[in-house]
Every structure is written in C-alpha cells, then in structure tokens.
Design a protein around this motif. Structure first.
Motif, short mmCIF file in Angstrom:
data_model
loop_
_atom_site.label_atom_id
_atom_site.label_comp_id
_atom_site.label_asym_id
_atom_site.label_seq_id
_atom_site.Cartn_x
_atom_site.Cartn_y
_atom_site.Cartn_z
N ARG A 250 0.85 -1.19 0.00
CA ARG A 250 0.00 0.00 0.00
C ARG A 250 0.89 1.25 0.00
O ARG A 250 0.64 2.21 -0.73
CB ARG A 250 -0.89 -0.02 1.24
N ASP A 251 1.95 1.22 0.82
CA ASP A 251 2.90 2.33 0.86
C ASP A 251 3.55 2.55 -0.51
O ASP A 251 3.73 3.70 -0.95
CB ASP A 251 4.00 2.06 1.89
N VAL A 252 3.91 1.45 -1.16
CA VAL A 252 4.55 1.56 -2.48
C VAL A 252 3.62 2.26 -3.47
O VAL A 252 4.03 3.18 -4.20
CB VAL A 252 4.94 0.17 -3.02
N LEU A 253 2.36 1.87 -3.48
CA LEU A 253 1.39 2.50 -4.38
C LEU A 253 1.22 3.98 -4.06
O LEU A 253 1.15 4.82 -4.97
CB LEU A 253 0.05 1.78 -4.30
N MET A 254 1.14 4.31 -2.78
CA MET A 254 0.97 5.71 -2.38
C MET A 254 2.19 6.53 -2.78
O MET A 254 2.06 7.65 -3.29
CB MET A 254 0.73 5.80 -0.88
N PHE A 255 3.39 5.97 -2.57
CA PHE A 255 4.61 6.68 -2.94
C PHE A 255 4.67 6.87 -4.45
O PHE A 255 5.08 7.93 -4.95
CB PHE A 255 5.82 5.89 -2.44
N ILE A 259 2.62 10.52 -2.95
CA ILE A 259 2.36 10.81 -1.54
C ILE A 259 3.71 10.89 -0.83
O ILE A 259 4.57 10.01 -1.02
CB ILE A 259 1.49 9.70 -0.90
N PRO A 260 3.96 11.92 0.00
CA PRO A 260 5.26 12.03 0.68
C PRO A 260 5.57 10.81 1.53
O PRO A 260 4.67 10.22 2.14
CB PRO A 260 5.08 13.28 1.56
N LYS A 261 6.81 10.43 1.58
CA LYS A 261 7.20 9.24 2.33
C LYS A 261 6.91 9.38 3.82
O LYS A 261 6.68 8.39 4.52
CB LYS A 261 8.69 8.94 2.10
N THR A 262 6.87 10.61 4.31
CA THR A 262 6.58 10.84 5.73
C THR A 262 5.16 10.42 6.09
O THR A 262 4.82 10.27 7.26
CB THR A 262 6.77 12.32 6.08
N GLU A 263 4.29 10.23 5.09
CA GLU A 263 2.91 9.83 5.34
C GLU A 263 2.72 8.31 5.29
O GLU A 263 1.61 7.82 5.48
CB GLU A 263 1.98 10.48 4.30
N LYS A 274 12.43 1.30 -4.44
CA LYS A 274 12.80 0.28 -5.42
C LYS A 274 11.55 -0.34 -6.06
O LYS A 274 11.49 -0.50 -7.28
CB LYS A 274 13.65 -0.81 -4.74
N PHE A 275 10.56 -0.65 -5.25
CA PHE A 275 9.34 -1.26 -5.78
C PHE A 275 8.46 -0.25 -6.51
O PHE A 275 7.66 -0.63 -7.36
CB PHE A 275 8.55 -1.95 -4.67
N ALA A 276 8.63 1.03 -6.19
CA ALA A 276 7.79 2.06 -6.82
C ALA A 276 8.07 2.20 -8.31
O ALA A 276 7.24 2.75 -9.05
CB ALA A 276 7.98 3.41 -6.12
N VAL A 277 9.21 1.69 -8.79
CA VAL A 277 9.49 1.76 -10.23
C VAL A 277 8.77 0.66 -10.99
O VAL A 277 8.70 0.68 -12.22
CB VAL A 277 11.01 1.69 -10.51
N ARG A 278 8.23 -0.30 -10.27
CA ARG A 278 7.46 -1.37 -10.92
C ARG A 278 6.14 -0.80 -11.44
O ARG A 278 5.62 0.20 -10.95
CB ARG A 278 7.18 -2.52 -9.93
N SER A 279 5.57 -1.45 -12.43
CA SER A 279 4.32 -0.97 -13.02
C SER A 279 3.15 -1.17 -12.05
O SER A 279 3.20 -2.02 -11.15
CB SER A 279 4.03 -1.71 -14.32
N PHE A 280 2.08 -0.41 -12.27
CA PHE A 280 0.87 -0.58 -11.47
C PHE A 280 0.33 -2.00 -11.64
O PHE A 280 -0.22 -2.59 -10.69
CB PHE A 280 -0.19 0.44 -11.87
N GLU A 281 0.50 -2.54 -12.82
CA GLU A 281 0.01 -3.90 -13.08
C GLU A 281 0.76 -4.91 -12.21
O GLU A 281 0.15 -5.81 -11.61
CB GLU A 281 0.19 -4.24 -14.56
N ASP A 282 2.08 -4.77 -12.14
CA ASP A 282 2.88 -5.67 -11.30
C ASP A 282 2.48 -5.56 -9.83
O ASP A 282 2.33 -6.57 -9.14
CB ASP A 282 4.37 -5.34 -11.43
N LEU A 283 2.33 -4.32 -9.36
CA LEU A 283 2.00 -4.10 -7.96
C LEU A 283 0.60 -4.62 -7.63
O LEU A 283 0.37 -5.21 -6.57
CB LEU A 283 2.10 -2.61 -7.62
N SER A 284 -0.32 -4.44 -8.55
CA SER A 284 -1.68 -4.96 -8.36
C SER A 284 -1.68 -6.48 -8.30
O SER A 284 -2.44 -7.08 -7.53
CB SER A 284 -2.60 -4.48 -9.49
#
Length: 317
Positions: A250-255, A259-263, A274-284
């Motif tokens: 959930r944090d990865v998707l928000m970032f 969304i600021p990392k402080t949140e 690192k995971f935030a560079v993955r596609s939305f499809e991969d994360l889903s």
C-alpha cells in the motif's frame, strides 16, 4: 487499572459537561472499534459520577476514584472480557440482583457491560427490562464494536455515543513519549487504525520485530523456504505477515502516486522506492496474491503454494 491515556478525551469532555449540568442519562451505549478505549472511558465515567472532588472531572485521587481505578469498588461492576466470551442470562441476572440493592458506598452504582453484541437473546431480553425500568441512582454503560448486531429495542433505550479513531499523530506522540523511536511509533499508530488499546496488544505480540522479520525475509531474501515453511504452519502468523506485506505494498502505491514518504506506514524501508518503479500492473498482481492467500487462510486451506507464488511475484524482474 485505568489507563488514562486510553480514555477518549472528547467523549469524557462531553460527559463532564453533562454531569456539570446534571443532565447525565441512566444508560449509554458506547460504540466504536475494538480497543478504541470504550471500557477505559466507561470506567472514567464511573469515576466522574462518584468522585468526591469538587472539579467537573474525576480527580483520580479520592478513595472512590482509586478504588474504581484498581477494580475494587463494590458498587462498580464490569461484565464481559477480552476473550469475547458470550454474555449469558446468568450474567445479566447477577446485574439485576445488584441493581436493585442499596449502594454500599457509591453515590451512583455503575454497571459496565462490554461487547453487548455477544449477549445471548435471553440475556438481551433480560437487560431490556432493566433499561425500561432503571433502578434509582444506577448508571448503565454498554459497549459494542458492532452497532447493527444489537437489538433495536436496546439501542433505542440508550444514549448512543460514538468513538472515532484517535489521530495517527496523537498516538505516535504518546508512543514516542514512552520511548519508541519515531518509525516504530508511526507504524504502530497507523497499523492499529487509531486505537491506542490495539497498540498495546500489538506490542505484547512483538509486532515491531515481527514486521522487520517479515519484510526482511520477503523483500531481501529470495531463498526463504525455511521462513515460508514456518509461516504456513500457523494461520494467525500467516495472516499477520500478509497484513504487514499489504501495508508495505500500500505504501509503495501511495509513494508511486507522489504521496510524501513521511505519510507512509513503513517509511523507514528504502525498498519502497525500489518497488515504486514497478508498473501498477505488477503491484496490483502482488496485492491480489496477498489477498488471495489470506482468503485461503480464512478457509483453512494449504497456503504453501500460494506463499511461494507471492514470493515469485515480489521477486519478478
């Protein structure tokens, strides 16, 4: 023992005003999530109506306040427990027997019934008679986490008081004041869904080292067969680990959505970037696998294959 930090300040202020104006009702139904401070607030109200001090809030120092805080007041009774056992008609008959007796020493007898959604139908009907014909100088305080699970006739005879989650910043500050480092305090504050009582239970369950182990094993160690075997052996451990992983992704998707990392809940983990560079499809796909694995646990099915598949999704690319 009353934990004053878990008393809902906004609700207590409301009760303080009502008491100062002599407008307290004979029965209240406190509604809110589990571990949101309903029982502690109910005990605070018991102190308020029996306090010997002159202030408009319980002093916490007089004999009645101290007896209520220690659970030793003869006129303050608590029915129900943390084990979520059903409340039977015998429990309510005990209450009825005490309600019509003279108080030993209290200004007002107080009966706190926790988790009334767990009452049997016979117990609920017996309680209804007490609510319809309240004994003099008696205060009934009921609590529930599921308002809809209770009889309409009981709800209609009580003043309903809703508890809302405590802010993340407030809980985080309390935990930091108790010595937790900032990242752990924020994780607990968010993971507990605004319920300070839940943070206490999570700390007893050693959720903080558990979170680190789950994330380290699943995100940093691809050869984690031993961990997956250990995890799949206990359904509760599996569910907890899946909830921790779900909070991370959930944090990865928000970032990824700026969304600021402080949140974020797991803001101390640099792997979020690192995971935030993955596609939305991969994360889903990863999140769907987490949810599907939890469903298998709920149905008491074997999750070894599902956990292995989750690992492959996490380590893809």
């Amino acid at each position: 023992m009353i934990n004053t930090a878990q008393i809902n300040a906004a609700v207590m202020q409301r009760f303080n005003r009502l008491a100062a104006n002599h407008r307290l009702a004979h029965a209240y139904l406190l509604v809110g999530p589990q571990d949101s401070g309903k029982t502690q607030t109910a005990l605070g109200l018991a102190q308020l109506v029996n306090c010997e001090g002159q202030a408009t809030k319980p002093c916490g120092e007089c004999i009645p306040c101290r007896k209520i805080s220690s659970g030793n007041h003869p006129d303050v009774h608590v029915i129900g427990n943390d084990e979520m056992d059903s409340i039977k008609i015998e429990d309510i008959r005990f209450l009825l027997g005490r309600a019509h007796l003279m108080a030993y020493e209290a200004k007002r007898k107080v009966f706190i019934i926790r988790n009334i959604e767990l009452m049997t139908l016979e117990a609920a009907n017996a309680l209804l008679k007490t609510l319809e014909e309240p004994a003099a100088n008696t205060l009934m305080i009921l609590t529930t986490s599921v308002l809809e699970a209770n009889l309409d006739t009981i709800k209609s005879r009580c003043h309903i008081v809703k508890f809302f989650p405590t802010s993340v910043n407030r809980i985080s500050q309390i935990l930091r004041d108790e010595g937790l480092k900032e990242s752990d305090a924020r994780f607990l504050a968010v993971y507990s869904e605004g319920c300070l009582g839940k943070t206490r239970k999570l700390m007893k369950q050693e959720i903080i080292p558990r979170r680190r182990k789950v994330l380290d094993e699943m995100l940093l160690n691809r050869n984690n067969d031993a961990f997956l075997k250990e995890l799949s052996a206990d359904g509760q451990d599996t569910i907890q680990a899946l909830q921790i992983l779900l909070s991370f992704f959930r944090d990865v998707l928000m970032f990824k959505c700026s969304i600021p990392k402080t949140e974020l809940i797991n803001q101390d983990y640099k792997e979020i970037e690192k995971f935030a560079v993955r596609s939305f499809e991969d994360l889903s796909l990863i999140i769907r696998q987490i949810v599907q694995t939890k469903a298998l646990v709920d149905e008491k099915l074997n999750v070894k294959m599902s956990l292995s598949l989750l690992r492959e999704h996490i380590w893809a690319n």
